[in-house]
Write an enzyme that holds these catalytic residues in place. Structure first.
Site, PDB file in Angstrom:
ATOM      1  N   GLY A 117      19.142   4.590   6.133  1.00 12.39           N
ATOM      2  CA  GLY A 117      18.913   5.553   5.063  1.00 12.39           C
ATOM      3  C   GLY A 117      20.156   6.308   4.634  1.00 12.39           C
ATOM      4  O   GLY A 117      21.290   5.908   4.909  1.00 12.39           O
ATOM      5  N   ASP A 129      12.122  14.497   4.743  1.00 15.02           N
ATOM      6  CA  ASP A 129      12.506  15.252   3.554  1.00 15.02           C
ATOM      7  C   ASP A 129      11.461  15.234   2.446  1.00 15.02           C
ATOM      8  O   ASP A 129      11.525  16.057   1.532  1.00 15.02           O
ATOM      9  CB  ASP A 129      13.823  14.704   2.977  1.00 15.02           C
ATOM     10  CG  ASP A 129      15.024  15.030   3.858  1.00 15.02           C
ATOM     11  OD1 ASP A 129      14.833  15.650   4.927  1.00 15.02           O
ATOM     12  OD2 ASP A 129      16.153  14.661   3.475  1.00 15.02           O
ATOM     13  N   THR A 158      10.686   8.281   2.901  1.00  8.71           N
ATOM     14  CA  THR A 158      11.675   7.867   1.902  1.00  8.71           C
ATOM     15  C   THR A 158      12.783   8.884   1.658  1.00  8.71           C
ATOM     16  O   THR A 158      13.663   8.667   0.830  1.00  8.71           O
ATOM     17  CB  THR A 158      10.973   7.538   0.572  1.00  8.71           C
ATOM     18  OG1 THR A 158      10.028   8.576   0.270  1.00  8.71           O
ATOM     19  CG2 THR A 158      10.240   6.209   0.673  1.00  8.71           C
ATOM     20  N   GLY A 159      12.754  10.006   2.375  1.00 13.22           N
ATOM     21  CA  GLY A 159      13.878  10.933   2.342  1.00 13.22           C
ATOM     22  C   GLY A 159      14.032  11.706   1.050  1.00 13.22           C
ATOM     23  O   GLY A 159      13.063  12.012   0.354  1.00 13.22           O
ATOM     24  N   ALA A 183      26.783  20.117  -5.116  1.00 14.24           N
ATOM     25  CA  ALA A 183      26.178  20.212  -3.780  1.00 14.24           C
ATOM     26  C   ALA A 183      25.197  21.372  -3.737  1.00 14.24           C
ATOM     27  O   ALA A 183      25.286  22.257  -2.879  1.00 14.24           O
ATOM     28  CB  ALA A 183      27.269  20.376  -2.722  1.00 14.24           C
ATOM     29  N   LEU A 189      16.332  18.118   7.430  1.00 13.41           N
ATOM     30  CA  LEU A 189      17.263  17.805   8.516  1.00 13.41           C
ATOM     31  C   LEU A 189      16.859  16.494   9.170  1.00 13.41           C
ATOM     32  O   LEU A 189      15.665  16.248   9.383  1.00 13.41           O
ATOM     33  CB  LEU A 189      17.270  18.925   9.561  1.00 13.41           C
ATOM     34  CG  LEU A 189      17.771  20.293   9.099  1.00 13.41           C
ATOM     35  CD1 LEU A 189      17.490  21.349  10.170  1.00 13.41           C
ATOM     36  CD2 LEU A 189      19.260  20.241   8.793  1.00 13.41           C
ATOM     37  N   HIS A 237      33.245  26.022  34.907  1.00 14.56           N
ATOM     38  CA  HIS A 237      34.455  26.675  34.386  1.00 14.56           C
ATOM     39  C   HIS A 237      35.633  25.709  34.479  1.00 14.56           C
ATOM     40  O   HIS A 237      35.795  25.020  35.482  1.00 14.56           O
ATOM     41  CB  HIS A 237      34.759  27.928  35.215  1.00 14.56           C
ATOM     42  CG  HIS A 237      36.054  28.578  34.845  1.00 14.56           C
ATOM     43  ND1 HIS A 237      36.185  29.364  33.717  1.00 14.56           N
ATOM     44  CD2 HIS A 237      37.284  28.544  35.444  1.00 14.56           C
ATOM     45  CE1 HIS A 237      37.438  29.791  33.642  1.00 14.56           C
ATOM     46  NE2 HIS A 237      38.122  29.310  34.683  1.00 14.56           N
ATOM     47  N   LEU A 262      20.247  -0.732   7.278  1.00 11.07           N
ATOM     48  CA  LEU A 262      19.266   0.255   7.723  1.00 11.07           C
ATOM     49  C   LEU A 262      19.943   1.612   7.921  1.00 11.07           C
ATOM     50  O   LEU A 262      21.162   1.722   7.916  1.00 11.07           O
ATOM     51  CB  LEU A 262      18.629  -0.217   9.026  1.00 11.07           C
ATOM     52  CG  LEU A 262      17.851  -1.544   8.965  1.00 11.07           C
ATOM     53  CD1 LEU A 262      17.503  -2.030  10.365  1.00 11.07           C
ATOM     54  CD2 LEU A 262      16.588  -1.380   8.124  1.00 11.07           C
ATOM     55  N   CYS A 313      21.287   9.149   5.697  1.00 13.27           N
ATOM     56  CA  CYS A 313      22.016   9.743   6.819  1.00 13.27           C
ATOM     57  C   CYS A 313      23.121   8.834   7.342  1.00 13.27           C
ATOM     58  O   CYS A 313      24.280   9.230   7.432  1.00 13.27           O
ATOM     59  CB  CYS A 313      21.051  10.091   7.942  1.00 13.27           C
ATOM     60  SG  CYS A 313      21.857  10.848   9.381  1.00 13.27           S
TER      61      CYS A 313
END
EC number: 1.8.1.4
Length: 462
Positions: A40, A309, A139-140, A266, A316, A441, A38, A42
């Site tokens: 996808g 997507d 389904t991306g 890419a 994203l 800080h 599972l 990503c």
């Protein structure tokens, strides 16, 4: 024939989140996934494995460049790419098994195989047909092709192939100066490859704040990555396990060639809807091949939704997750909502780059009066202590109301720092609200407060 309230097709971040939320809201839910695991793209060949390699290569860089500065002495480490890939695979396994556990915990059924919508309310997986009151397409996306460049995943690779290289190339050409190309190019540059990025536009990371993009390119060039911008790649060919890339400079139409051991394509991604049967069912598509939806993510076919997507908007994972939850809530009769004005974007190089909201260019185009609060990380004690003083925070606020309109960060942990601005924007906060909030800080987050102070009377440490 099994029957469900919801069948989600695809188990990426949008799909698995949608399925889990549907189950949590009392809906009988199944999720269709044809991979052996599972998560996808990503979790399997995208976000998660690339971050593992980014982390590993950064540690290697630190050992060579900064350890002796901190008094950590010893023999410089070498790279065992096979072991690094094993670490990456283990990281993937932990995450994908985690999703499988969450499915069992929430009683989401995993329908193993590739799904096809045969008619409204019916999804075929293998030889079985399942009924569902609602179907969610999640389904991306897949790698977008480029004319003249044929991916073989050996010499000319996509991001998937770049995550599986057997050795560090001597020379690597990255076609495309976007997030994926810069992240993977950064990995192999740190590991010793000579990396050249060829980008069609005159700048890298299109859509990002111009000042951040310019600074980003300068820092990456300083790290050893070469850039050829304003160049149209015309072909990439392979001969004797070597690649040759031909490109044309747009400014003078001159042609050039460059050799490499590996070429990474890419140039972006495209919606993946192959084999879903959408045309046969009558689901409307956009001119760009995306599934067309209304403001509730429903297609023109009643009971069929789409997220992530495959629909319009930023590609994203977290945008898909938000849509997944919103669709689940909509199907359950609630008011699902996604605020598309507050979706952060992150590049996970070192330094990281993160942004949310409007850029200066967009504000100028709108003719909107705004003010800028900027703070350099060189003024942040924590950043200097870890050799990451390069970069800055830029906060944009409305000139009259002081409401935060956007934020752009290049520096350490930018991907985490951006979220306090996301929360601030979600609640309509002013820059002064952020400036008056106490920050611990020494932390990197103090740079965010300083940028907010710079929108008013001025930063303290600038």
């Amino acid at each position: 024939m099994a029957s469900y309230d919801v069948i989600v097709i695809g188990s990426g971040p949008g799909g698995y989140v949608c399925a889990i939320r549907c189950a949590q809201l009392g809906l009988k839910t199944a999720c269709v996934e044809g991979r052996d695991t599972l998560g996808g793209t990503c979790l399997n060949v995208g976000c998660i494995p690339s971050k593992a390699l980014l982390h590993a290569s950064h540690m290697y860089h630190e050992a060579h460049e900064n350890f002796t500065k901190m008094g950590i002495m010893g023999k410089s480490p070498s790279v065992d790419l096979g072991k690094m890939m094993e670490y990456k695979a283990d990281t993937i396994g932990q995450n994908t098994k985690g999703i499988e556990f969450l499915f069992k915990k929430n009683k989401v059924e995993w329908l193993k195989g590739w799904g096809k919508i045969t008619e409204p309310g019916k999804v075929q997986v293998g030889d079985e047909v399942h009924e569902a009151k609602n179907i969610v397409i999640a389904t991306g996306s897949d790698v977008a092709p480029l004319k003249g460049v044929e991916v073989d995943e050996k010499v000319i690779v996509s991001s998937t192939g770049a995550l599986e290289l057997k050795k560090v190339p001597n020379k690597m050409i990255v076609i495309g100066g976007g997030v994926i190309g810069l992240e993977m190019g950064s990995v192999y540059s740190r590991l010793g490859a000579e990396v050249t990025v060829i980008e069609y536009l005159d700048r890298i990371v299109p859509g990002m704040d111009g000042e951040v993009a310019k600074t980003f390119q300068r820092i990456l060039k300083k790290q050893g990555i070469n850039f050829v911008t304003g160049a149209a790649v015309q072909s990439a060919t392979v001969s004797r396990n070597k690649a040759k890339v031909t490109y044309q400079l747009r400014k003078d139409e001159s042609s050039h060639e460059m050799d490499a051991d590996i070429v990474l394509l890419a140039t972006g991604r495209r919606p993946y809807t192959e084999g879903l049967g959408l045309a046969e069912v009558g689901v409307a598509m956009t001119d760009r091949g995306m599934v067309e939806t209304d403001k509730h993510w429903q297609t023109n076919v009643k009971g069929i939704y789409a997220i992530g997507d495959v629909i319009a908007g930023l590609m994203l994972a977290h945008k898909a997750e938000d849509e997944g939850m919103a669709v689940a809530e909509t199907i359950a009769g609630q008011a699902g909502h996604v605020n598309y004005d507050v979706i952060p974007g992150v590049v996970y190089t070192t330094p990281e780059v993160a942004s949310v909201g409007l850029t200066e260019d967009q504000l100028k185009e709108q003719g909107r009066a705004y003010k800028v609060g900027k703070f350099n990380f060189m003024g942040n004690g924590r950043a200097k202590a870890v050799f990451q003083g390069e970069g800055f925070v830029k906060l944009l606020a409305d000139k009259e109301t002081d409401r935060i309109l956007g934020c752009h960060v290049i520096g350490p942990m930018a991907g985490d720092l951006i979220h306090e601005v996301c929360v601030a924007m979600e609640f309509g906060a002013a820059a002064e609200d952020l400036a008056r909030t106490c920050h611990a800080h020494p932390t990197f987050s103090e740079a965010m407060r300083e940028a907010a102070l710079a929108c008013g009377d001025g930063a303290i440490h600038a």
